[in-house]
Structures are given as C-alpha cells and as structure tokens.
Write a protein that holds these residues in place. Structure first.
Motif, PDB file in Angstrom:
ATOM      1  N   PHE A   1       0.828  -1.201   0.000  1.00 29.19           N
ATOM      2  CA  PHE A   1       0.000   0.000   0.000  1.00 29.19           C
ATOM      3  C   PHE A   1       0.861   1.249   0.000  1.00 29.19           C
ATOM      4  O   PHE A   1       0.523   2.265  -0.607  1.00 29.19           O
ATOM      5  CB  PHE A   1      -0.938   0.007   1.209  1.00 29.19           C
ATOM      6  CG  PHE A   1      -2.359  -0.305   0.850  1.00 29.19           C
ATOM      7  CD1 PHE A   1      -3.136   0.629   0.192  1.00 29.19           C
ATOM      8  CD2 PHE A   1      -2.913  -1.523   1.153  1.00 29.19           C
ATOM      9  CE1 PHE A   1      -4.438   0.360  -0.154  1.00 29.19           C
ATOM     10  CE2 PHE A   1      -4.220  -1.813   0.815  1.00 29.19           C
ATOM     11  CZ  PHE A   1      -4.988  -0.871   0.160  1.00 29.19           C
ATOM     12  N   TYR A   2       1.980   1.185   0.703  1.00 32.34           N
ATOM     13  CA  TYR A   2       2.885   2.344   0.720  1.00 32.34           C
ATOM     14  C   TYR A   2       3.400   2.643  -0.681  1.00 32.34           C
ATOM     15  O   TYR A   2       3.391   3.793  -1.128  1.00 32.34           O
ATOM     16  CB  TYR A   2       4.048   2.091   1.674  1.00 32.34           C
ATOM     17  CG  TYR A   2       5.176   3.088   1.505  1.00 32.34           C
ATOM     18  CD1 TYR A   2       5.058   4.390   1.978  1.00 32.34           C
ATOM     19  CD2 TYR A   2       6.351   2.731   0.841  1.00 32.34           C
ATOM     20  CE1 TYR A   2       6.069   5.314   1.806  1.00 32.34           C
ATOM     21  CE2 TYR A   2       7.375   3.651   0.669  1.00 32.34           C
ATOM     22  CZ  TYR A   2       7.229   4.934   1.159  1.00 32.34           C
ATOM     23  OH  TYR A   2       8.238   5.845   0.977  1.00 32.34           O
TER      24      TYR A   2
ATOM     25  N   THR B   1       2.047   1.717  -3.435  1.00 30.37           N
ATOM     26  CA  THR B   1       0.911   2.141  -4.262  1.00 30.37           C
ATOM     27  C   THR B   1       0.697   3.646  -4.136  1.00 30.37           C
ATOM     28  O   THR B   1       0.522   4.351  -5.127  1.00 30.37           O
ATOM     29  CB  THR B   1      -0.363   1.400  -3.833  1.00 30.37           C
ATOM     30  OG1 THR B   1      -0.151  -0.008  -3.953  1.00 30.37           O
ATOM     31  CG2 THR B   1      -1.546   1.808  -4.696  1.00 30.37           C
ATOM     32  N   TRP B   2       0.718   4.123  -2.888  1.00 28.13           N
ATOM     33  CA  TRP B   2       0.579   5.564  -2.667  1.00 28.13           C
ATOM     34  C   TRP B   2       1.750   6.331  -3.277  1.00 28.13           C
ATOM     35  O   TRP B   2       1.561   7.386  -3.895  1.00 28.13           O
ATOM     36  CB  TRP B   2       0.509   5.855  -1.164  1.00 28.13           C
ATOM     37  CG  TRP B   2       0.470   7.319  -0.868  1.00 28.13           C
ATOM     38  CD1 TRP B   2      -0.618   8.124  -0.828  1.00 28.13           C
ATOM     39  CD2 TRP B   2       1.597   8.170  -0.608  1.00 28.13           C
ATOM     40  NE1 TRP B   2      -0.256   9.427  -0.559  1.00 28.13           N
ATOM     41  CE2 TRP B   2       1.095   9.484  -0.417  1.00 28.13           C
ATOM     42  CE3 TRP B   2       2.965   7.950  -0.507  1.00 28.13           C
ATOM     43  CZ2 TRP B   2       1.925  10.566  -0.136  1.00 28.13           C
ATOM     44  CZ3 TRP B   2       3.791   9.021  -0.229  1.00 28.13           C
ATOM     45  CH2 TRP B   2       3.281  10.302  -0.042  1.00 28.13           C
TER      46      TRP B   2
ATOM     47  N   PHE C   1       1.356   6.499  -7.032  1.00 24.51           N
ATOM     48  CA  PHE C   1       0.251   7.389  -7.390  1.00 24.51           C
ATOM     49  C   PHE C   1       0.639   8.847  -7.174  1.00 24.51           C
ATOM     50  O   PHE C   1       0.340   9.708  -8.008  1.00 24.51           O
ATOM     51  CB  PHE C   1      -0.975   7.027  -6.552  1.00 24.51           C
ATOM     52  CG  PHE C   1      -2.188   7.843  -6.880  1.00 24.51           C
ATOM     53  CD1 PHE C   1      -2.968   7.536  -7.981  1.00 24.51           C
ATOM     54  CD2 PHE C   1      -2.559   8.915  -6.083  1.00 24.51           C
ATOM     55  CE1 PHE C   1      -4.093   8.288  -8.293  1.00 24.51           C
ATOM     56  CE2 PHE C   1      -3.676   9.674  -6.379  1.00 24.51           C
ATOM     57  CZ  PHE C   1      -4.450   9.358  -7.490  1.00 24.51           C
ATOM     58  N   TYR C   2       1.306   9.124  -6.059  1.00 22.31           N
ATOM     59  CA  TYR C   2       1.737  10.489  -5.758  1.00 22.31           C
ATOM     60  C   TYR C   2       2.746  10.989  -6.792  1.00 22.31           C
ATOM     61  O   TYR C   2       2.665  12.137  -7.259  1.00 22.31           O
ATOM     62  CB  TYR C   2       2.344  10.527  -4.356  1.00 22.31           C
ATOM     63  CG  TYR C   2       2.905  11.862  -3.949  1.00 22.31           C
ATOM     64  CD1 TYR C   2       2.070  12.957  -3.766  1.00 22.31           C
ATOM     65  CD2 TYR C   2       4.271  12.028  -3.745  1.00 22.31           C
ATOM     66  CE1 TYR C   2       2.575  14.192  -3.384  1.00 22.31           C
ATOM     67  CE2 TYR C   2       4.788  13.256  -3.364  1.00 22.31           C
ATOM     68  CZ  TYR C   2       3.940  14.329  -3.185  1.00 22.31           C
ATOM     69  OH  TYR C   2       4.453  15.540  -2.815  1.00 22.31           O
TER      70      TYR C   2
ATOM     71  N   TRP D   1      -6.981   9.837  -4.788  1.00 22.25           N
ATOM     72  CA  TRP D   1      -6.303   8.810  -3.989  1.00 22.25           C
ATOM     73  C   TRP D   1      -7.312   7.967  -3.205  1.00 22.25           C
ATOM     74  O   TRP D   1      -7.133   6.757  -3.068  1.00 22.25           O
ATOM     75  CB  TRP D   1      -5.301   9.440  -3.041  1.00 22.25           C
ATOM     76  CG  TRP D   1      -4.851   8.466  -1.977  1.00 22.25           C
ATOM     77  CD1 TRP D   1      -5.017   8.563  -0.643  1.00 22.25           C
ATOM     78  CD2 TRP D   1      -4.167   7.228  -2.202  1.00 22.25           C
ATOM     79  NE1 TRP D   1      -4.488   7.464  -0.013  1.00 22.25           N
ATOM     80  CE2 TRP D   1      -3.956   6.621  -0.949  1.00 22.25           C
ATOM     81  CE3 TRP D   1      -3.729   6.573  -3.353  1.00 22.25           C
ATOM     82  CZ2 TRP D   1      -3.323   5.399  -0.797  1.00 22.25           C
ATOM     83  CZ3 TRP D   1      -3.090   5.335  -3.212  1.00 22.25           C
ATOM     84  CH2 TRP D   1      -2.894   4.770  -1.949  1.00 22.25           C
ATOM     85  N   LYS D   2      -8.378   8.578  -2.701  1.00 19.63           N
ATOM     86  CA  LYS D   2      -9.402   7.803  -2.017  1.00 19.63           C
ATOM     87  C   LYS D   2     -10.024   6.778  -2.963  1.00 19.63           C
ATOM     88  O   LYS D   2     -10.303   5.637  -2.566  1.00 19.63           O
ATOM     89  CB  LYS D   2     -10.478   8.743  -1.472  1.00 19.63           C
ATOM     90  CG  LYS D   2     -10.020   9.595  -0.302  1.00 19.63           C
ATOM     91  CD  LYS D   2     -11.144  10.487   0.196  1.00 19.63           C
ATOM     92  CE  LYS D   2     -10.681  11.322   1.386  1.00 19.63           C
ATOM     93  NZ  LYS D   2     -11.771  12.235   1.866  1.00 19.63           N
TER      94      LYS D   2
ATOM     95  N   LYS E   1      -8.504   5.503  -5.660  1.00 22.97           N
ATOM     96  CA  LYS E   1      -7.476   4.503  -5.909  1.00 22.97           C
ATOM     97  C   LYS E   1      -7.323   3.558  -4.725  1.00 22.97           C
ATOM     98  O   LYS E   1      -7.136   2.354  -4.884  1.00 22.97           O
ATOM     99  CB  LYS E   1      -6.141   5.205  -6.196  1.00 22.97           C
ATOM    100  CG  LYS E   1      -4.956   4.286  -6.412  1.00 22.97           C
ATOM    101  CD  LYS E   1      -5.095   3.466  -7.675  1.00 22.97           C
ATOM    102  CE  LYS E   1      -3.826   2.657  -7.933  1.00 22.97           C
ATOM    103  NZ  LYS E   1      -3.920   1.835  -9.161  1.00 22.97           N
ATOM    104  N   GLN E   2      -7.408   4.078  -3.523  1.00 23.39           N
ATOM    105  CA  GLN E   2      -7.282   3.275  -2.318  1.00 23.39           C
ATOM    106  C   GLN E   2      -8.400   2.245  -2.231  1.00 23.39           C
ATOM    107  O   GLN E   2      -8.153   1.060  -1.941  1.00 23.39           O
ATOM    108  CB  GLN E   2      -7.304   4.185  -1.101  1.00 23.39           C
ATOM    109  CG  GLN E   2      -7.307   3.484   0.233  1.00 23.39           C
ATOM    110  CD  GLN E   2      -7.391   4.463   1.383  1.00 23.39           C
ATOM    111  OE1 GLN E   2      -6.935   5.600   1.270  1.00 23.39           O
ATOM    112  NE2 GLN E   2      -7.965   4.043   2.472  1.00 23.39           N
TER     113      GLN E   2
ATOM    114  N   THR F   1      -7.882  -0.443  -4.965  1.00 19.37           N
ATOM    115  CA  THR F   1      -6.816  -1.379  -4.629  1.00 19.37           C
ATOM    116  C   THR F   1      -7.248  -2.332  -3.519  1.00 19.37           C
ATOM    117  O   THR F   1      -6.950  -3.528  -3.558  1.00 19.37           O
ATOM    118  CB  THR F   1      -5.558  -0.612  -4.198  1.00 19.37           C
ATOM    119  OG1 THR F   1      -5.191   0.311  -5.220  1.00 19.37           O
ATOM    120  CG2 THR F   1      -4.398  -1.560  -3.949  1.00 19.37           C
TER     121      THR F   1
END
Length: 304
Positions: A59-60, A62-63, A66-67, A158-159, A161-162, A165
């Motif tokens: 998840f890290y 992934t963020w 994305f960032y 991001w919400k 995408k979160q 995922t």
C-alpha cells in the motif's frame, strides 16, 4: 551455485538471474523489474510486491507511485511558470525600470553600509531583478491557485485509488477498527491485567511508567522544535552577516553580487540542515516508538 546463494534472505547482492535459470524466483523478478534505478520508467508490480512484502508495504508503494504520477502535471505547471518568467524578463516593467538608464537606472542610491560602501546606481541591481522575476512573476499566482486545486483533486483521486486497490486485493472486508496488541509491546511489558471485555489477560503498563515515557518523548520533541527554530534563526543571522561583509568588501565582484551569493549559500545551508535532520528524525522515530511502548496497532494502517 553462486546464483543460488544470491537468493538467501538479507542483503541482495544484485546478480541478475535470467528466466528459467536456477535461482529464478519472485525476489529476482522484483530486482530485475522494479528495485533498480534503471527501472524507474516501468510500472510497479504491486501484486508481486504485496505477495513478497505484505499488504502494508504494498500500500505504501501504491501511494508513492500514485503520488509521483500526480506530480507530473504539477511539474508541468511549474516549468511553464518558470518559462513564462524567463520569456517576459525583457518586457517586465519592474525590470525595465531598474535596468534602463533612461527610466530609473541612473538613480543614485544611498550606501548600503557605513564603511567601504559608496553611492551606487539602481541599475546595479539589474541582474538580481531579472533572477527574481524569473521565479516570482504574475504567473506564480496562477500556479499557486492551480496547486490548491491539484491538492484537492489528489486527495479525491487517492481515495478512489485506495478503495479500488483494497477491493482488488480482497481487503475491503477487513474490520478496520480491529486492534491487536503489538508484539514489541508484549515482549517488553511483563505485567498483565484482566480485560473485562474479552476476559483475557493482556499486557499492562502502569500509569506512572506511561507518564514518564510520555514526558520523556515530549521533551525530546520539544528540543527538536527548538533546534529547528535555532537553525532558522541561524540562517537569518548568516544572511545578514554575509551580505554585510560582502557589501563592505573591497572586491567589486562581491559587492555587486552580494545578495545573489548570500541567497544561494543560505539555500545550501538549509538543504544541508534538512538532510541532516531527516537522518536524525528517522533514528529518533524508532527510538521514540520503542520508548513510548504503544499498546495497540490498528489494522487500518494497511489502508493508509
């Protein structure tokens, strides 16, 4: 045999193993396709990262991916703003008034110091005004407005995408409010107390010990805040002293470029301080976590 030894746990030596060769595994795939600077342009194998490192680490990344992707339009806006500044230097009214001798360039200004400083013309600040306009121009306001919209859009996307995922990794059914006792906490606390809800004995830290640890951690954080404030104040004092010394210098080059050199060296000092404090923060974060002995660890951290 050497290729097989490369796959042991611990530091990865970095020898590439081809597909179908002995020692080819998920770790090798991650090294060949992801964990190398040469693979910066490739899409991250997030599912493979999840299988090897776990959901939290996946998840890290992934963020992070994305960032980084979302920073591309922000970087484009920034480059366009800077190009606009450079392209409008000659047509800028403030630059023309300072640099043009027919307008205000020949205005005689008062000395900048009491010793070794004489009267000077406004046009002597021409180069400094050009550099300032390149990075601080009317387009900078538009860039600031766009970045405020970018921040809001980034959070919303991001919400989405979160959630996507979490659904793909079958984590949407996890009870986020469920809390578990940290293994590090259990290993260091030797007193137990009956939990009236679960009717099970759980590690318990006395109140006097908690207060002492909180006070110790808070004191260290307060000292770090004072260190940051001292560093900022030190950079300000440095700028005042250096610009005064350069303006008072007998060398014409230092007198004419005092502000530019001072701003550049002060920025370097800020960079060095940030890098040093970043290393200090990383080590202290681990120590403070161990000192604080946090009781619970929420499964919600998988989604952050």
């Amino acid at each position: 045999m050497k290729k097989m030894l490369v796959q042991k746990e611990g530091h990865y030596i970095g020898e590439s193993v081809g597909k179908g060769e002995p020692g080819y595994c998920e770790r090798t795939i991650l090294y060949n396709e992801w964990a190398r600077p040469a693979c910066w342009y490739k899409t991250q194998p997030l599912f493979l990262i999840k299988r090897y490192f776990g959901e939290k680490t996946a998840f890290y990344f992934t963020w992070l991916g994305f960032y980084t992707t979302m920073l591309i339009p922000a970087a484009v806006f920034g480059i366009l703003t800077m190009l606009y500044g450079f392209s409008t230097i000659k047509t800028s009214k403030s630059v023309q008034e300072i640099c043009d001798e027919k307008i205000s360039g020949n205005i005689i200004m008062c000395p900048l110091c009491n010793k070794h400083c004489g009267f000077w013309h406004l046009k002597d600040m021409c180069i400094y005004s050009m550099i300032t306009h390149a990075f601080d121009n009317p387009a900078t306001v538009s860039f600031a407005v766009l970045m405020s919209f970018w921040a809001s859009i980034f959070i919303a996307l991001w919400k989405r995408k979160q959630a996507q995922t979490a659904w793909e990794w079958n984590l949407s059914g996890v009870e986020h409010t469920l809390e578990i006792v940290r293994p590090e906490y259990e290993a260091k606390v030797f007193t137990y107390k009956l939990n009236p809800v679960t009717m099970m004995f759980e590690p318990f830290l006395p109140s006097w010990s908690k207060v002492g640890r909180i006070v110790g951690s808070s004191s260290i954080v307060f000292l770090l805040l004072l260190a940051v404030m001292g560093a900022v104040f030190g950079v300000i004092v440095y700028r005042i002293i250096i610009v005064t010394l350069m303006i008072s210098s007998e060398t014409i080059f230092w007198r004419n470029n005092a502000k530019i050199v001072t701003s550049f060296t002060a920025s370097l000092l800020n960079l060095v301080f940030i890098v040093i404090m970043d290393m200090v923060y990383r080590k202290l974060a681990v120590r403070l976590t161990e000192m604080g002995l946090t009781t619970k660890g929420s499964l919600q951290c998988l989604m952050l």
